[in-house]
Design a protein around this motif. Structure first.
Motif, mmCIF file in Angstrom:
data_model
loop_
_atom_site.group_PDB
_atom_site.id
_atom_site.type_symbol
_atom_site.label_atom_id
_atom_site.label_comp_id
_atom_site.label_asym_id
_atom_site.label_seq_id
_atom_site.Cartn_x
_atom_site.Cartn_y
_atom_site.Cartn_z
ATOM 1 N N PRO A 46 0.813 -1.216 0.000
ATOM 2 C CA PRO A 46 0.000 0.000 0.000
ATOM 3 C C PRO A 46 0.847 1.266 0.000
ATOM 4 O O PRO A 46 2.030 1.261 0.339
ATOM 5 N N LEU A 47 0.201 2.351 -0.367
ATOM 6 C CA LEU A 47 0.889 3.622 -0.532
ATOM 7 C C LEU A 47 1.511 4.132 0.759
ATOM 8 O O LEU A 47 2.589 4.741 0.740
ATOM 9 N N ASP A 48 0.863 3.890 1.900
ATOM 10 C CA ASP A 48 1.364 4.470 3.145
ATOM 11 C C ASP A 48 2.678 3.831 3.606
ATOM 12 O O ASP A 48 3.327 4.349 4.523
ATOM 13 N N LEU A 49 3.082 2.720 2.965
ATOM 14 C CA LEU A 49 4.366 2.111 3.314
ATOM 15 C C LEU A 49 5.514 2.625 2.450
ATOM 16 O O LEU A 49 6.682 2.329 2.714
ATOM 17 N N LEU B 266 10.203 3.173 2.676
ATOM 18 C CA LEU B 266 11.094 2.518 1.714
ATOM 19 C C LEU B 266 11.964 3.541 0.986
ATOM 20 O O LEU B 266 13.160 3.325 0.785
ATOM 21 N N LEU B 267 11.364 4.642 0.595
ATOM 22 C CA LEU B 267 12.126 5.675 -0.110
ATOM 23 C C LEU B 267 13.197 6.290 0.780
ATOM 24 O O LEU B 267 14.301 6.603 0.309
ATOM 25 N N GLN B 268 12.901 6.459 2.036
ATOM 26 C CA GLN B 268 13.897 7.025 2.953
ATOM 27 C C GLN B 268 15.070 6.064 3.160
ATOM 28 O O GLN B 268 16.202 6.494 3.389
ATOM 29 N N LYS B 269 14.788 4.759 3.064
ATOM 30 C CA LYS B 269 15.862 3.783 3.228
ATOM 31 C C LYS B 269 16.660 3.582 1.944
ATOM 32 O O LYS B 269 17.754 3.013 1.966
ATOM 33 N N ALA B 270 16.107 4.044 0.813
ATOM 34 C CA ALA B 270 16.791 3.843 -0.475
ATOM 35 C C ALA B 270 16.759 5.127 -1.306
ATOM 36 O O ALA B 270 16.183 5.153 -2.400
ATOM 37 N N PRO B 271 17.358 6.190 -0.815
ATOM 38 C CA PRO B 271 17.350 7.448 -1.585
ATOM 39 C C PRO B 271 18.159 7.370 -2.874
ATOM 40 O O PRO B 271 18.080 8.264 -3.707
ATOM 41 N N GLN B 272 18.935 6.296 -3.038
ATOM 42 C CA GLN B 272 19.769 6.133 -4.234
ATOM 43 C C GLN B 272 19.007 5.546 -5.411
ATOM 44 O O GLN B 272 19.576 5.349 -6.494
ATOM 45 N N LEU B 273 17.705 5.275 -5.263
ATOM 46 C CA LEU B 273 16.928 4.639 -6.321
ATOM 47 C C LEU B 273 16.957 5.452 -7.617
ATOM 48 O O LEU B 273 16.861 6.675 -7.613
ATOM 49 N N VAL B 274 17.061 4.704 -8.726
ATOM 50 C CA VAL B 274 16.985 5.298 -10.053
ATOM 51 C C VAL B 274 15.645 4.981 -10.706
ATOM 52 O O VAL B 274 15.122 5.764 -11.489
ATOM 53 N N GLU B 275 15.063 3.833 -10.340
ATOM 54 C CA GLU B 275 13.786 3.413 -10.913
ATOM 55 C C GLU B 275 12.867 2.909 -9.813
ATOM 56 O O GLU B 275 13.274 2.105 -8.973
ATOM 57 N N LEU B 276 11.611 3.375 -9.835
ATOM 58 C CA LEU B 276 10.639 2.997 -8.809
ATOM 59 C C LEU B 276 9.327 2.598 -9.461
ATOM 60 O O LEU B 276 8.807 3.300 -10.330
ATOM 61 N N GLY B 277 8.800 1.466 -9.027
ATOM 62 C CA GLY B 277 7.449 1.060 -9.375
ATOM 63 C C GLY B 277 6.643 1.018 -8.098
ATOM 64 O O GLY B 277 6.882 0.167 -7.239
ATOM 65 N N SER B 278 5.722 1.955 -7.945
ATOM 66 C CA SER B 278 4.968 2.044 -6.688
ATOM 67 C C SER B 278 3.863 1.009 -6.666
ATOM 68 O O SER B 278 3.467 0.455 -7.694
ATOM 69 N N GLY B 279 3.338 0.754 -5.477
ATOM 70 C CA GLY B 279 2.314 -0.270 -5.311
ATOM 71 C C GLY B 279 0.915 0.278 -5.471
ATOM 72 O O GLY B 279 0.641 1.119 -6.340
#
Length: 581
Positions: free
Chosen positions: A219-222, A226-239
């Motif tokens: 869900p969106l509220d989680l 996740l983003l705070q733990k992985a600020p280095q992300l280049v590609e994201l697929g949200s739920g």
């Protein structure tokens, strides 16, 4: 010439050649180059798992580290290939386990992958790093748990569009606490709930994680955590994006997105609501890829979003974008390379959005780097197609899907032959083409005359006679894959161009006019082809030889008829006895 270089020098030179076709050309120069290329080849692509046997591939390339395999024909994506047709990965993986214990990468597409096969991967390949299963089936989360527990060096796990038997959501917890090497994770195809605490720990301890694509069960509220733990992300697929949102969630998301300075590619956004979109504004300028094909966002909100993505190179979107949104896209995104517009209501009798050919014309005029198009619409004209061709002669992929069959030029009521003829005439580097609308044999004459670089052609409900197929097979010198359904093509063109089939990877025909007699003749005449008749209604011998077959799949092979044919598949070869009518 082949002996003018020391072997070490030639091996070093070959290490800079990445193209499979270039490597193949190098191996044909002379025997010594063939042998050196054989021993230093590290990657192998097999476009049809039945075109060669595992034993032949291993004998030819004894030092592979990476293998890509394709199984079922492309039309399996449209449910035209019977479920149990084949495409089994286990024989390949079992052979690799003995020959390549050092194998690091395996990419599978449209294949049946069992849990036993995944266990072999996990237990036999000690330095395994990449597992991609695109549109695969046959495995469960138990198999994934085995991969997670044993592949300590795994960098990429991708389950895109695969059918996974979700036995348990606990498989992510099988990754050891010491595991930190993950760089790419795609679990979008999973349907059951996953253990979020295990996902959060995994993301938090992998500092090189660049791609994270989540399933709809997240869900969106989680997402902020996740983003705070992985600020280095280049590609994201949200739920999943639900309509019930806590008041402070948007501010948390906006803050989390602001921290992802390197985010370039975004997808997912399933069931997103308009009030969520402003949280994406901080990252819009840096986005190069945006996939909104699951997002029911209406035109006004799409215009606000897309107008801020000025560096966008790739956009997948539903037809809610309408002509107005595509006009805004053309004005804002001058670096756009790829556009895909999907239908929101493909089975509706009346249009539910204001999307016409004019939107695509606008994008072709405003985006000079556009080279790849997939466009679903309800009307088209020859004038529009000709304008698109003149605007974008750099097109390499053009797939037009007019939702209603046999739809003519809506202005003149003429076939769309001239428009598609302009596409193949002006777009000299066109490699992939899909046709739709009212089309006669004339369009295939254009394609045969001008489509010299065309590699893949998809046809449905088009043409008048065998002459259309003859134009394509005799004229398209670079054609590798031809897919045909519901076209009036029969025996004469197929048999007259039999030699062409040996230069292609495959030909698929369903609901056409090819007879069982012609299939047997072709199998006897061309022993290096597998001519497979697919007849789910019973053995084709039960009908007269002149009756058309249900489905026909022809492909070149160096290993002969396959050994795993189901009961509804028959291979035509030199032993196929001709039956008199």
């Amino acid at each position: 010439m082949g002996y003018s270089f020391p072997e070490e020098v030639l091996e070093h030179v070959l290490s800079f050649i990445d193209s499979d076709s270039d490597r193949n050309s190098v191996s044909l120069v002379c025997k010594s180059w063939h042998d050196i290329e054989r021993w230093c080849r590290r990657r192998l692509f097999v476009g049809n798992c039945y075109a060669v046997s595992p034993a032949i591939a291993i004998r030819r390339f004894p030092e592979l580290r990476s293998v890509s395999l394709k199984g079922k024909p492309h039309f399996a994506d449209f449910n035209l290939v019977p479920h149990e047709w084949g495409g089994y990965a286990y024989p390949w993986i079992a052979a690799f386990a003995k020959a390549y214990p050092w194998l690091e990468e395996l990419r599978l597409k449209r294949m049946v992958v069992s849990d036993e096969a995944l266990e072999l991967i996990a237990k036999k390949f000690k330095n395994f790093r990449v597992l991609v299963m695109y549109s695969c089936e046959g495995f469960s989360t138990d198999g994934l748990a085995t991969i997670a527990a044993n592949c300590r060096n795994l960098k990429e796990l991708d389950l895109s569009e695969s059918e996974v038997d979700d036995v348990s959501g606990n498989w992510l917890s099988q990754f050891p606490d010491s595991y930190t090497s993950l760089e790419s994770l795609n679990i979008t195809s999973l349907s059951s709930e996953i253990r979020f605490s295990a996902l959060e720990r995994l993301v938090g301890r992998c500092p090189n994680l660049k791609t994270l694509k989540l399933s709809h069960s997240v869900p969106l509220d989680l997402l902020p955590n996740l983003l705070q733990k992985a600020p280095q992300l280049v590609e994201l697929g949200s739920g999943l994006h639900t309509k019930e949102v806590h008041p402070d969630l948007y501010s948390k998301l906006a803050g989390a997105f602001s921290g992802c300075k390197g985010l370039k590619r975004l997808c997912g956004l399933r069931d997103v609501v308009p009030s969520y979109l402003p949280t994406l504004y901080p990252i819009c300028f840096g986005l190069t890829s945006l996939n909104l094909s699951d997002a029911p966002i209406q035109c006004p909100e799409l215009i606000k979003l897309v107008s801020q993505c000025q560096n966008l190179q790739r956009l997948w979107v539903l037809d809610y974008i309408e002509d107005t949104g595509l006009n805004a896209l053309a004005e804002s995104c001058k670096d756009l390379r790829e556009l895909r517009v999907f239908p929101s209501d493909p089975f509706g009798q009346e249009p539910n959005v204001s999307l016409t050919e004019q939107g695509l014309v606008s994008v072709s005029a405003g985006c000079p780097k556009l080279h790849s198009v997939l466009y679903f619409c309800r009307r088209m004209s020859n004038v529009a197609l000709s304008t698109i061709a003149r605007n974008r002669p750099n097109l390499t992929r053009f797939r037009l899907c007019i939702i209603e069959r046999f739809r003519p030029d809506y202005i003149t009521q003429e076939p769309l032959d001239v428009g598609f003829g302009a596409i193949v005439e002006h777009c000299k580097d066109l490699k992939r083409l899909s046709l739709s609308g009212l089309l006669t044999d004339r369009v295939f004459e254009y394609i045969g005359s001008h489509g010299k670089k065309l590699e893949m052609l998809s046809l449905a409900f088009a043409g008048d006679s065998d002459l259309g197929l003859h134009h394509v097979l005799s004229g398209c010198k670079s054609l590798r894959k031809l897919e045909i359904r519901d076209c009036p093509f029969g025996d004469k063109a197929l048999l007259a161009n039999a030699a062409k089939l040996e230069t292609m990877r495959s030909l698929w025909m369903s609901a056409c006019q090819v007879s069982y007699r012609a299939c047997k003749l072709l199998g006897q005449k061309m022993p290096r082809l597998n001519v497979e008749v697919i007849a789910e209604q019973g053995h084709p011998d039960s009908s007269p030889d002149e009756y058309p077959v249900e489905k026909l799949y022809i492909y070149r092979t160096v290993s002969g008829p396959r050994s795993d044919m189901p009961s509804f598949v028959w291979t035509m070869d030199k032993n196929s006895a001709l039956r008199s009518s």
